[in-house]
Structure formats: structure tokens, C-alpha cells
Design a protein around this motif. Structure first.
Motif, PDB file in Angstrom:
ATOM      1  N   LYS A  13      38.314  47.456  41.730  1.00 32.79           N
ATOM      2  CA  LYS A  13      39.211  46.591  40.950  1.00 32.79           C
ATOM      3  C   LYS A  13      38.910  45.121  41.244  1.00 32.79           C
ATOM      4  O   LYS A  13      38.810  44.289  40.334  1.00 32.79           O
ATOM      5  CB  LYS A  13      40.671  46.914  41.307  1.00 32.79           C
TER       6      LYS A  13
ATOM      7  N   ALA B 154      35.644  44.075  39.660  1.00 27.75           N
ATOM      8  CA  ALA B 154      35.767  43.883  38.212  1.00 27.75           C
ATOM      9  C   ALA B 154      36.472  42.561  37.891  1.00 27.75           C
ATOM     10  O   ALA B 154      36.054  41.816  36.998  1.00 27.75           O
ATOM     11  CB  ALA B 154      36.530  45.053  37.595  1.00 27.75           C
ATOM     12  N   LEU B 155      37.528  42.256  38.641  1.00 24.14           N
ATOM     13  CA  LEU B 155      38.256  41.011  38.381  1.00 24.14           C
ATOM     14  C   LEU B 155      37.408  39.786  38.723  1.00 24.14           C
ATOM     15  O   LEU B 155      37.452  38.779  38.022  1.00 24.14           O
ATOM     16  CB  LEU B 155      39.555  40.975  39.182  1.00 24.14           C
TER      17      LEU B 155
ATOM     18  N   GLU C 240      34.334  39.549  38.416  1.00 21.79           N
ATOM     19  CA  GLU C 240      33.368  39.371  37.333  1.00 21.79           C
ATOM     20  C   GLU C 240      34.016  38.839  36.068  1.00 21.79           C
ATOM     21  O   GLU C 240      33.525  37.924  35.428  1.00 21.79           O
ATOM     22  CB  GLU C 240      32.678  40.707  37.027  1.00 21.79           C
ATOM     23  N   SER C 241      35.177  39.419  35.687  1.00 19.50           N
ATOM     24  CA  SER C 241      35.748  39.066  34.389  1.00 19.50           C
ATOM     25  C   SER C 241      36.547  37.764  34.439  1.00 19.50           C
ATOM     26  O   SER C 241      36.521  36.974  33.510  1.00 19.50           O
ATOM     27  CB  SER C 241      36.631  40.200  33.882  1.00 19.50           C
ATOM     28  N   GLU C 242      37.269  37.539  35.517  1.00 19.07           N
ATOM     29  CA  GLU C 242      38.198  36.400  35.540  1.00 19.07           C
ATOM     30  C   GLU C 242      37.874  35.385  36.630  1.00 19.07           C
ATOM     31  O   GLU C 242      38.412  34.285  36.633  1.00 19.07           O
ATOM     32  CB  GLU C 242      39.640  36.912  35.730  1.00 19.07           C
TER      33      GLU C 242
ATOM     34  N   GLU D 163      48.987  40.587  27.944  1.00 16.50           N
ATOM     35  CA  GLU D 163      48.573  40.569  29.343  1.00 16.50           C
ATOM     36  C   GLU D 163      49.679  39.954  30.197  1.00 16.50           C
ATOM     37  O   GLU D 163      50.561  39.285  29.681  1.00 16.50           O
ATOM     38  CB  GLU D 163      47.297  39.722  29.513  1.00 16.50           C
TER      39      GLU D 163
ATOM     40  N   HIS E  64      43.385  32.506  33.832  1.00 14.47           N
ATOM     41  CA  HIS E  64      42.218  33.390  33.968  1.00 14.47           C
ATOM     42  C   HIS E  64      41.435  33.491  32.670  1.00 14.47           C
ATOM     43  O   HIS E  64      40.406  34.141  32.628  1.00 14.47           O
ATOM     44  CB  HIS E  64      42.684  34.782  34.392  1.00 14.47           C
ATOM     45  N   LYS E  65      41.943  32.857  31.601  1.00 13.41           N
ATOM     46  CA  LYS E  65      41.250  32.970  30.316  1.00 13.41           C
ATOM     47  C   LYS E  65      40.485  31.685  30.008  1.00 13.41           C
ATOM     48  O   LYS E  65      40.982  30.584  30.201  1.00 13.41           O
ATOM     49  CB  LYS E  65      42.256  33.236  29.188  1.00 13.41           C
ATOM     50  N   SER E  66      39.298  31.855  29.485  1.00  9.99           N
ATOM     51  CA  SER E  66      38.491  30.695  29.118  1.00  9.99           C
ATOM     52  C   SER E  66      38.817  30.307  27.677  1.00  9.99           C
ATOM     53  O   SER E  66      39.397  31.083  26.915  1.00  9.99           O
ATOM     54  CB  SER E  66      37.016  31.038  29.235  1.00  9.99           C
TER      55      SER E  66
ATOM     56  N   GLY F 255      37.345  32.774  25.386  1.00  5.93           N
ATOM     57  CA  GLY F 255      38.110  34.019  25.344  1.00  5.93           C
ATOM     58  C   GLY F 255      39.326  33.883  24.428  1.00  5.93           C
ATOM     59  O   GLY F 255      39.672  34.802  23.676  1.00  5.93           O
TER      60      GLY F 255
END
Ligand code: SF4
Lengths: 754, 190
Positions: free
Chosen positions: A14, A17-18, A20-22, A147, A158-160, A163
Motif C-alpha cells: 500500500k 503504491a501511494l 508512486e501515485s501520490e 476520494e 495529493h492531486k496534480s 490529474g
């Protein structure tokens, strides 16, 4: 047990993954906020004084809370508003839904409020057919994306931009596809403007509520909270009971600190001080062509919903009570190395995020919610100086960890119980137990070195360690030295020899009459023995005799696993061992900063006040002590200066910085002729046992790489803490302690030659 | 640079500091004499204009300003003119008090807000501002917005000036001691 190793694997996945994504967006934003905080508070004339004021007001307010609640009720009711105290989330939601039904409203427009997230009011209203629309742009993005917030203040950080554009273009399919932040903002503003025009009820939170005037303080930047109130005739404010302060004047330190601490802004665009029902006409979009009626100010309705939901019980809980002082500025999250790399989706519970979330989640949602993420607080303590109300956030994390340990029914394992003679209950996991009993391991390790090191490094052993204890097999284990520092010192002739050597060192004009007890912390004694030898030689050369008695470990290791009972036992043993030396007025000198932080900090909570005070007052960090000797006039000439260009890159330990002791090391190096560059990273990521744990290994390495990147190319790397040494050593050249450079007659890092 | 100057923050220096800080937060200040004020407001106010009454004798909003706007007028207006009841020098903030005339929506729903401020109402720091208005909150149920710069958001991935509230703000500072001639430094650059 295998379920534990499985859950460690899941957690590692987890986090990976975070990251990497956020991770990139979270890191850029939080590090920006954190830097902004440093700059903004530096502009204050008396930052510390302001924090003290804020703290004192909160302490008083929580103490007097029942009385202040009554006062708020009286003030607001006298003005025609209502105050409802909701026992829990269900109670609050029922009341709010009833209000909406009475108003026959279909849409409620909301400004940002974590407390309404806590009670999930949007979901509840949706079940009643009422559409609750978030008008804060960040909250709206999350509502559209379905979310959860990842940060207390900037929920969508956490969002670009890319995104968000993708999200809006996909969901709304606008005529022209949206791209820039300006376009996205304009689009959201227009859409939300229509929602605000349609709504009859505006819902806000409150950052503070004053008991004397019934004024709500809302700290915002966008202007949506103002609009939600101006354009609706019914205002519902939802706030935790802890938001009440006695008077309008009490708002001052909070208004000055909250933006600086959070996003690094001296002040946000709008601090609305609303005394509802506000004396302002309703902008009634239902009659768009009718002049706004000034008399409509009289039709305004106001409802304050004060939420208990566990807070009054927190007030009675001596350890969780401090959480209620929190003003939710987010500084503790922004300054946290772990948070910077994973964000609130890993470092947070059902509602709240960051270090203080442990207190909030344990208080309002229950301990299980805190258990999920609580281990991400490594106790580095960088948040403590950032918190505007001076909450001891690491301590709250330790206490809740201890309670979680105790709450478990406990799988009793005779093997490990035998190996780990601690005072804590069976519920402590094997992993926590292993790291919490590092002292036993270290003793065994030295006694059997080098066999123990060889054995520990073998494949099958590492596999078993990973499976049973969650010790990541990619992490190099500490190499125990057969001859401990204490053994070496005794062999060398103990205190008698040291006195002779110190006598020779008393060559300068000023002679010190001091005597030092050098604390043989676990790592210096068993692993990083060279820094201990260098310390002895340096102190003697400065004319100060040293002794190194056997003193037990500080309790730091068990404490960081939430094993408070064991930590207390250790603290008591340390106090007993130090007592005769303190009575003789010997100075206790400590090499490992995390142990000094125990002596100066946590011992207050583990020992009787007088004992803790005596230990705290008599203890010094090694370079702090050397600095003091130089200040007293002892000749600095004996310290070794640079051989080459003298460039060194120094990473002070996190807790050392919180204690304000980075500067002393830098000053001593500077006097000896070195050119020092210091790191900006808040923490090395290793944090004692944290970086060994398989579920956190990759996160720790991610943080360490950022730090090693900062130090690269600035010269020989120096570190004060063991963890930082291990972390940076695993990522590049093995760093040394500053004392190993400064010690007279080195080869640096080499043997002592005595 | 700001809060630490409170010690010498009296009279003139507080006003100087307010002007400086206000500009730093993106709000230009036109420092004018009483006689000039009406003209300067008129020059700065791009039509259509909505306005609430200014409490100073001889100082008025532009003649074509709508003073009893409908909700549509508000949404359409480019400029809103309202009085400010005070200002905080340390932060470059103006204090906007809600009233029945609608100063709150007039300053909020427009693209550009012009706050008209009397130099006598500028105080050095936040503590003084709250203390000065404490009784107004308690006894007159006052609502005041401490406004610092235009509305802004960082929620769309980078900083954007102009979120739900105005994109630009100007302050017209009425100061009888103002040096005529070098006082007007123009409106916001929109
Ligand atoms: S604990 Fe302190 S630093 Fe963290 S959010 Fe609360 S007030 Fe801010």
C-alpha cells in the motif's frame, strides 16, 4: 504470526503504491508549506511567546469548557440563534437533517470543515434526499472524484493539476477541454456559483468560537465560506466543542499563528469573524431582479451544532486531553518526513491525517482507527517545535501505541518472552518486542561476536527474521563489536588512566575542574565504539577526566515500540545508576542524541519530577559540552583541523535539532576550521527501528535518498545519530560522528592507538 | 519585517507600514487627501459599479454606481466600492464590517473590490485591532472580515489569484497628511 507477516506485506504494498501515485504531489506541497512555515515564523518578533500565549488560552479553555459551552449558548440564544450539543455523529446528523427538512431545502452549500467529515454529514443528508455540495475547491475536487482528504488544510494536495484536469474533462465534458489551473478554477467557480445561488442553507465549520460574543472565526482564502453565508438565509455551523475560546481578544495569537504554521502564509486572505445571525442582507438569487432587501437581514436563522463525539471523554483522559488544544493547522504533517513521502492516505485514519491524527482518531473513532497508521510516527519530534500550541505529539503517539499493545489479547511466545525480558504484556507484537529489547540483543551480540554477526547475515537467518519479526532482509544489520567501549576503557586503566591523561591535557591557560561520566549508550558501547573512543580522547585532551560506568540503556528502544512499562523500568535503573555521579556533581555526557532526548524529555513523564529534573539539568550532548568547554576558555588548539579542503556535510539528528543542539556541533567544527554545509531534511527516515521493519523499509529508503542527495558533493558526511549513520551508510559512504574528525591525533574513524 | 516593528508602530509609521505590506500582498494603495478621494475612486472604478454608502462627508462613490443592487447586478458588476472600518499595518489587512446596506456582498461578488479607508483607522497590529473592536462584537453583534489580498486558491495544482471572491483589490487611503503628487500608484493591473 504468519497473519502478521502477511499484513506487513500488504502494508508495504500500500505504501509503495501511494508513494508512486501520490508521493510527488504530496512531497512538493508539504515541503513547500514546511519551508514557508520556517520563513513566516522567522518574521515574527516573538514566535515562542505567541505559542505560549496560544497554549495558555487553550489550556484554560479546555479546563473551563462546560462553563464556556453554557456561555456560548446564552450569547447565541439571546440573539435568536440556537445551539445544539450533539452527543455523537448520529445525533448531529439527525438534527441537521431535521433542519434541512424544516427548510424544505434540496441543496446545502458547504465550506470546508473537517468536523463535518468526521460525522459524514454529506452521506447522511444524501440518504435524506438533500444534496450537500462542497464549495471549497479542494473539497469539491474530492467530492467529484469520490476520494477522502489527504491533508487537514489542503484536502486535495495529493492531486496534480493534470490529474484534476483529467477528472473534470472526464466527468463534465466541457465544450473546451480544461488545462491550466486558471481554467480549472474559473470552471469550478462558475459551477459552484450556481449551486450557491440555488441553495437556502449554508453550512460552515468554525476554527474558533468566542464565548463572550458568540463570534465564529473562519480562516479561509477562497471566499466561498463568505458566499455560503451571504447568499443563504439559514446558516448551520458545525464545530467540535473544543473550538471555544473565552473572548474575542483571545483570538489574536491563533489568527497570527494558524496560517504561518500551516501553509506558511502570514495570514490567509480571509479571516471571517462572524457574529450570527449576521447583520447582512440575504442575496436571494431566487429573485434575481429584485433589489436586495436590507430588511432581509432580520430573517436570518442561525444554528450552531457543537459536537461532542468523544471529546468530553478525551478531556477526562490525562494523555489524550492535549489533543483538544489542536487547532488543525497541519504543521505536524508538513514537517513530518514520513508524511511528506506518503501523505494522509497512508498516514491518517478515518478522518484525520498526520501525527496528531492518532490523538483525534483514538478519541473520536476509537483506537482501532489509530492502530492502522500510528506506527508511521517514529518519534523524531520535529513536529513538536512546529506545533503552535506546543502539543507533545510523539508522546500521544507513544501512549496510544502502548494502549494498542495492551488491547491485544496477546499471543504469548515463550521463546521470545525468554529472549526479551520486558515488563509489557503479551499483546506486543514480536516485531515490537524484538526492537524494544535491543539491549538484550546487543549484549548477546557483543558476547558472541563475530560469530553473531556472521550468523545474522546468513540467508536462512535473515529469512526467519523477516518472517518472524519483520526485519527487512535488504537492510544491513548492525555489526556488534566484541570489545565494548566499557571493556576497552577498563582495559586501558579506567578512571585512573583517564585522570592522568586529562592532567597532561590541562596545558591551556584555563584549567577545567570538571569531571565527566560518559554515558555508554547501546550503540556506542556495542556497535559504533570508535565514536566513544574519540570522545574519551577529546575530553581528556581538553583537560577533563572521564569515567564510563556500566549504565543500563535509556529506554528509548522500548518506548518507541509503545512499551511504556519497560521504558519506565529502564528509566528508573538509569536514574539509580546516575544518582551517585550527579551527587558528586559530575557532568553526564551523551553521544547518542535520541538518548539525550529521553533524559531531557520523556523522563519527565516516566520518573518523579525531581529525579527527572536532576538528570535533565546534569546531561549534555557531547558537542554541546565541548562547545561549553571552549566557551569557558579551554584551548581549542588540541582539536584536529582539516587535512584537505575542510568541506564537511553535516546532518544533525532530528531530536538533536528539536533540542536546539545542531548549532553547537556546527560551531565547534567551524572553530576547528571546517567548512560546514547542513542538511534541510527533517529526518533521515531510519528513525531507530523503523527502517528495519519490512513494511516500512522502502519508505525509509525513499526518505534517506532525499537526504543523501542533499548532502552529496558537499564533502565528508558527518552524522550525530546512530540511525542517520546507518541510513546514510547504507546509501553511500559510511559517515562518521563529528567527534571522530575532531579528536586529537586521529586517523579519523580509525583506531585510537592507545 | 512586519510584526517585529510594532514597537515603533505609532501614527505615521503604522500607515507607512500598512501601505508597504498591502502592496506586498497584492493590494495597491492610493494614498489621497480628502479632496481628491472621490475623483480617485471614480478613476479606479471600472463600470459597472456597485457601492454601499461611504460614511465620510464629501467622499462619494461614482455617480453611476448602483447603490441598491439586485443579485444580478452584483454578479454582473466589475467593481464594488465599500468602506473599511479599519486596517492592520503588520499584515496589510483591511477590516470589512457587515452591514444592512450590503457591504459584505458588495465587496465579495465582484471582480474588483475597492476598500475606502480612513488613515485614522489604521492600527499597528492584530492585537490592537481585536481589542479595538472587541466591544463591537460583544455589544453590537458585529461581523468583520479581516481581508488580506485578493481571494486565492492553491487547490487546482498551483496558486491562482481570484477564487470565489474578488480577483483584485484596491485600497483608497484617505490621509490628510498625504503628500499630494506622489500619492497615487494606480490600480491593480487588470
Ligand atoms: S497538533 Fe499542533 S501542529 Fe498538528 S495540526 Fe494540531 S495544532 Fe497543528
Amino acid at each position: 504470526m504468519s497473519s502478521r507477516s502477511e499484513s506487513r506485506r500488504v502494508k508495504a504494498a500500500k505504501i509503495r503504491a501511494l508513494m508512486e501515485s501520490e508521493g510527488d504531489a504530496v512531497r512538493a506541497n508539504t515541503e513547500g508549506f514546511n519551508q514557508g512555515r520556517y520563513e513566516s515564523v522567522a518574521r515574527l518578533e516573538d514566535y515562542e511567546g505567541l505559542k505560549d500565549e496560544a497554549r495558555a488560552i487553550k489550556e484554560e479553555a479546555i479546563e473551563r469548557l462546560p462553563e464556556l459551552i453554557d456561555a456560548v449558548r446564552e450569547t447565541i440564544e439571546a440573539r435568536g440563534g440556537t445551539v445544539y450539543i450533539a452527543e455523537d455523529a448520529a445525533d448531529a446528523n439527525r438534527y441537521i437533517a431535521e433542519l434541512c427538512a424544516e427548510q424544505e431545502t434540496e441543496t446545502v452549500v458547504k465550506s470546508k470543515s473537517m468536523t463535518t467529515e468526521e460525522i459524514d454529514v454529506n452521506d447522511h443528508l444524501a440518504e435524506q434526499g438533500v444534496n450537500a455540495v462542497e464549495t471549497d475547491l479542494g473539497e469539491w475536487v474530492l467530492q467529484v472524484a469520490d476520494e477522502a482528504p489527504s491533508h487537514l488544510v489542503a484536502p486535495a494536495l495529493h492531486k496534480s493539476k493534470e490529474g484534476i484536469a483529467e477528472l473534470f474533462n472526464g466527468v463534465f465534458d466541457p465544450d473546451e477541454s480544461l488545462e491550466t489551473a486558471q481554467e480549472l478554477t474559473a470552471f469550478a467557480r462558475d459551477r459552484l456559483g450556481e449551486e450557491i445561488a440555488d441553495a437556502d442553507v449554508g453550512m460552515t465549520g468554525a476554527n474558533f468560537i468566542t464565548a463572550d460574543s458568540g463570534t465564529l472565526a473562519l480562516v479561509t482564502s477562497e471566499g466561498n465560506a463568505r458566499k455560503c453565508v451571504a447568499a443563504t438565509d439559514t446558516h448551520v455551523a458545525v464545530a467540535g466543542v473544543e473550538k471555544i475560546v473565552p473572548s474575542v481578544e483571545d483570538l489574536q495569537p491563533f489568527v497570527e499563528l494558524i496560517g504561518r504554521s500551516g501553509t506558511g502564509q502570514d495570514l490567509t486572505s480571509y479571516v471571517s469573524l462572524l457574529t450570527p445571525p449576521v447583520e447582512s442582507p440575504v442575496v436571494d438569487h431566487a429573485s434575481p431582479e429584485e433589489p436586495i432587501d436590507s430588511e432581509s437581514a432580520d430573517d436570518r436563522e442561525f444554528h450552531l451544532v457543537l459536537i461532542d463525539n468523544g471529546r468530553m471523554a478525551m478531556r477526562e483522559d490525562p494523555e489524550l486531553k492535549e489533543t483538544l488544544y489542536c487547532i488543525r493547522c497541519s504543521a505536524c504533517a508538513n514537517t513530518c518526513a514520513n508524511f511528506q513521502h506518503v501523505g494522509g492516505h497512508a498516514f491518517g485514519g478515518e478522518t484525520y491525517t498526520g501525527g496528531i491524527a492518532t490523538g483525534w482518531e483514538a478519541g473520536v473513532h476509537g483506537q482501532e482507527s489509530a492502530a492502522e497508521f500510528n506506527d508511521l510516527c517514529t518519534g523524531c519530534s520535529r513536529c513538536v517545535e512546529a506545533c503552535p500550541v506546543k502539543i507533545d505529539i510523539p508522546w500521544i503517539n507513544t501512549v496510544v501505541r502502548d494502549r494498542i499493545n495492551r488491547g491485544d489479547d496477546g499471543e504469548f511466545d515463550w521463546l521470545v518472552e525468554g529472549l526479551t525480558p520486558d515488563a509489557d504484556p503479551g499483546g506486543v507484537s514480536l516485531q515490537k518486542r524484538l526492537f524494544g529489547n535491543f539491549e538484550t540483543l546487543a549484549r548477546l551480540g557483543s558476547a558472541t561476536a563475530p560469530v553473531s554477526n556472521w550468523l545474522a547475515g546468513l540467508g536462512p537467518t535473515r529469512e526467519a527474521m523477516e518472517r518472524l519479526f519483520g526485519v527487512d532482509s535488504r537492510r544491513e544489520l548492525p555489526a556488534f563489536r566484541r570489545e565494548t567501549l566499557v571493556d576497552w576503557f577498563e582495559k586501558r586503566g579506567g578512571v585512573a588512566t583517564s585522570e592522568k591523561r586529562a592532567q597532561r591535557g590541562k596545558s591551556g591557560e584555563v584549567e577545567s575542574t570538571r569531571e565527566v561520566v560518559l554515558y555508554p549508550d547501546l550503540y556506542t558501547n556495542h556497535v559504533l565504539v570508535d565514536r566513544g573512543k574519540a570522545a574519551v580522547r577529546t575530553l581528556e585532551a581538553l583537560g577533563v577526566p572521564v569515567r564510563i560506568p556500566e549504565i543500563p540503556s535509556s529506554g528509548r528502544a522500548p518506548l518507541s515500540q509503545g512499551m511504556i512499562a519497560t521504558a519506565r523500568e529502564k528509566a528508573e535503573a538509569v536514574a539509580d545508576a546516575l544518582a551517585p555521579h550527579l551527587i558528586e556533581e559530575r557532568d553526564v555526557v551523551i553521544i547518542e542524541p535520541s538518548d539525550l532526548a529521553m533524559f531531557r524529555g520523556e523522563y519527565e513523564k516516566l520518573l518523579p519530577e525531581r529525579t527527572a529534573d536532576a538528570i535533565s539539568a546534569g546531561s549534555y550532548e557531547l558537542l554541546e559540552y565541548v562547545y561549553g568547554l571552549l566557551e569557558e576558555g579551554v584551548d581549542a588548539g588540541v582539536l584536529s583541523g582539516p587535512r584537505g579542503d575542510g568541506d564537511v556535510a553535516y546532518h544533525s539528528h532530528c531530536q538533536q535539532r528539536t533540542m536546539g543542539l545542531e548549532a553547537h556541533t556546527v560551531a565547534v567544527l567551524d572553530r576547528a576550521g571546517y567548512d560546514v554545509t547542513t542538511s534541510e531534511a527533517e529526518c533521515c527516515g531510519m528513525a531507530g527501528s523503523f527502517g528495519y521493519k519490512s513494511q516500512y523499509y522502502e519508505l525509509a529508503v525513499d526518505i534517506g535518498e532525499e537526504l543523501s542527495g542533499q548532502l552529496e558533493g558537499s564533502g565528508r558526511v558527518l552524522t550525530s545519530g546512530t540511525s542517520c549513520t546507518e541510513q546514510l551508510g547504507s546509501l553511500g559512504d559510511e559517515p562518521v560522528h563529528p567527534i571522530e574528525l575532531l579528536a586529537p591525533g586521529r586517523p579519523a574513524g580509525g583506531d585510537d592507538g592507545s | 519585517m512586519h510584526a517585529d516593528q510594532t514597537a515603533e508602530a505609532e501614527g505615521g509609521s503604522a500607515i507607512e507600514r500598512f501601505c508597504e505590506r498591502s502592496r506586498e500582498v497584492g493590494v495597491p494603495v492610493a494614498r489621497v487627501s480628502r479632496e481628491e478621494a472621490t475623483d480617485v475612486i471614480g478613476e479606479l472604478a471600472d463600470p459597472p459599479v456597485v457601492a454601499t454608502p461611504l460614511p465620510w462627508e464629501g467622499i462619494d462613490s461614482p455617480e453611476d454606481a448602483t447603490t441598491e443592487p439586485t443579485p444580478d447586478d452584483l454578479e454582473r458588476a466589475t467593481t464594488g466600492v465599500t468602506p473599511a472600518v479599519g486596517a492592520v499595518a503588520d499584515y496589510g489587512s483591511v477590516l470589512l464590517r457587515s452591514d444592512r446596506a450590503g457591504s459584505e456582498p458588495t465587496s465579495l461578488f465582484v471582480d474588483r473590490h475597492i476598500a475606502v479607508l480612513d488613515a485614522a483607522d489604521v492600527v499597528p497590529d492584530m492585537g490592537t485591532a481585536l481589542a479595538d473592536h472587541g466591544d463591537a462584537f460583544r455589544e453590537e453583534s458585529a461581523s468583520i472580515v479581516v481581508a488580506t489580498g485578493p481571494s486565492a486558491t492553491a487547490d487546482m495544482g498551483e496558486l491562482v489569484v481570484g477564487a470565489h471572491g474578488p480577483r483584485g483589490v484596491d485600497v483608497v487611503l484617505i490621509d490628510d497628511d498625504a503628500d499630494v503628487g506622489e500619492t497615487i500608484d494606480g490600480g491593480s493591473d487588470e
